[in-house]
Write a protein that holds these residues in place. Sequence first.
Motif, mmCIF file in Angstrom:
data_model
loop_
_atom_site.group_PDB
_atom_site.id
_atom_site.type_symbol
_atom_site.label_atom_id
_atom_site.label_comp_id
_atom_site.label_asym_id
_atom_site.label_seq_id
_atom_site.Cartn_x
_atom_site.Cartn_y
_atom_site.Cartn_z
ATOM 1 N N ASP A 1 0.824 -1.174 0.017
ATOM 2 C CA ASP A 1 0.017 0.055 -0.089
ATOM 3 C C ASP A 1 0.918 1.203 -0.090
ATOM 4 O O ASP A 1 1.422 1.716 1.084
ATOM 5 C CB ASP A 1 -0.891 -0.131 1.232
ATOM 6 N N ASN B 1 -0.050 4.111 -0.538
ATOM 7 C CA ASN B 1 -0.508 5.346 0.020
ATOM 8 C C ASN B 1 -0.886 5.499 1.285
ATOM 9 O O ASN B 1 -1.188 6.343 2.082
ATOM 10 C CB ASN B 1 -2.163 5.327 -0.419
ATOM 11 N N ASN B 2 -0.021 4.360 2.232
ATOM 12 C CA ASN B 2 -0.017 4.511 3.713
ATOM 13 C C ASN B 2 0.794 5.734 4.166
ATOM 14 O O ASN B 2 1.927 5.630 3.770
ATOM 15 C CB ASN B 2 0.455 3.222 4.243
ATOM 16 N N LYS B 3 0.239 6.456 5.019
ATOM 17 C CA LYS B 3 0.810 7.631 5.454
ATOM 18 C C LYS B 3 2.031 7.380 6.142
ATOM 19 O O LYS B 3 3.051 8.122 6.133
ATOM 20 C CB LYS B 3 0.001 8.771 6.308
ATOM 21 N N THR C 1 0.447 -3.323 10.453
ATOM 22 C CA THR C 1 -0.019 -1.994 11.046
ATOM 23 C C THR C 1 1.196 -0.682 10.199
ATOM 24 O O THR C 1 0.482 0.377 10.331
ATOM 25 C CB THR C 1 0.355 -1.837 12.297
ATOM 26 N N PHE C 2 2.051 -1.219 9.794
ATOM 27 C CA PHE C 2 3.078 -0.088 9.320
ATOM 28 C C PHE C 2 3.957 0.586 10.314
ATOM 29 O O PHE C 2 4.709 1.328 10.219
ATOM 30 C CB PHE C 2 2.529 0.595 8.429
ATOM 31 N N ASP D 1 -0.023 10.062 11.789
ATOM 32 C CA ASP D 1 0.980 9.218 11.307
ATOM 33 C C ASP D 1 2.284 9.878 10.991
ATOM 34 O O ASP D 1 3.043 9.381 10.282
ATOM 35 C CB ASP D 1 0.455 8.535 10.230
#
Length: 530
Positions: A87, A89-91, A381-382, A493
């Motif tokens: 992903d 687009n994950n901040k 969860t990043f 984030d």
Amino acid sequence: MGLKQLVLEFGFWVLFISSIFTNNLVVSSNVDKIQEVITRGNILVDGKNVIGTTDPNFVCATLDWWPHDQCDYGNCSWDQSSLLNLDLNNKILMNAVKAFSPLKLRLGGTLQDRLIYETELQQHCIPFIKNNSNLLGYNQGCLPLSRWDQLNTFFNKSGAVVMFGLNVLNGRFVMRNGSVVGSWNSTNAKSFIEYSLRKGYKIHGWELGNELTGTGTAIRIEADQYASDVISFHNIIQKVYKNEKVKPLILAPGGFFNPIWFKEFIHKTTSTNIDVVSHHIYNLGPGSDMNLAEKILNPSLFDHEVVNTFRGMRSVINNSAQVWVGEGGGIYRSGRNQVSNTFLFSFWYLDQLGLSSSYDTKTYCRQTLIGGNYGLLNTTTFKPNPDYYSALLWHRLMGNKVLSTNFSGSNKIRAYAHCSKQSQGGITLLLINMDKMNRVEAKLNAVNGSITCRHNGKMTNVREEYRLTAKNGNLQSQSVLLNGKELIVDDEDNIPPMEPVTVNAEQPITIAPLSILFAHIPYLCLRACS
């Protein structure tokens, strides 16, 4: 570092021995309710001689191709972290890369040698599908150009510096004994490189192949054939980038160090055909090993096989090219949950950075940025794992000049010093305390080149300390404290700020049991750093 031979080389062994002062006291630890021993020791830094230099952006991380169904020892740890479906687009992911400004990213791994690229000549593009009867356990996968475009948009926005690993097995046949026959078909790779240049994508380096060297894997290419492939690859890069003032680096072979294989490989490639000789480090063994925690906290393990690898690489390459660790994950087969994604692993990881830089390694790529059980970021969860913050502190504090450093007083302390990124002439110390009971109080001494200096135009008598400890004292926690405060991303984030505490220069440098300390020392200026 525990490398006594370095001290001997600089001729201050006698001074070192005479300056040892050891005095053990026993106090009570309120946290662990055990007897804590205070050990007094000495840190000795040679201020005149630089024993190694790194790239200014030494820290690097990898992104891999493994699909979600790649499982090791019954643990499926890759989730949606593949380059094909991560992903973007994950901040948190974006902010985690941006925080390094820049972070080197090496794109590759085992399946890169099963990957082709969608081009005008290769239009049928399917993902990796698990098939244990196929080479490396998967069918041949494909990178769609639309996904490559998305990845480069992310790299551009995040400021990442990109190395891409190419398939060197394309067109070849792998025999039952693992040997490779046939010639490398470079047509698909060349079309992909040409597409990337036409699109204006900034690729810092192209790497050829992954773990196909003399030992350590089931598939291998002989050194003379690999050298021939690299020369052909060099000619492709020269031709495609003929009108470019700055050409990308050529990296190879990305395998496990074997002195005989690497010596022949280097002899037959010559420095004009290769810029970076890359190798991989997985010295702790498989993820199934139940004794990994004990291994990580046993520094004597780091001073034999690993030192021989770094020393051997330096000797074989002999300045004919840069040496990089293109993939360092410590624990092979995807790491181990609750070990390589916890605070415990920072003891191994930071020691790797310190040790490799001492042997003139220019870049160290951690396996992985995200994916498997050894990611700097949590795969689902990043959120940053403890090693992310360890890597970021190194990147911000440790300069590219490496100083000879030795510690006396405890054999469980690993000590490294670099010229500092934070002040001209000053140094940054990294101290890693692997002892469960000993709190160390150390004096810092410099020989051969200490001079009076100023920080921000002023004389200073304070140092800046960054103390890393496990949350609640649990080494297998995925949370880390900096100077007693937990590091967590905020509601938007963002990566948290990492502020030091200031300590008067007259106070001894103290490091608690099972903790890590970065100390920026602007008041000690060394000639090697000026």
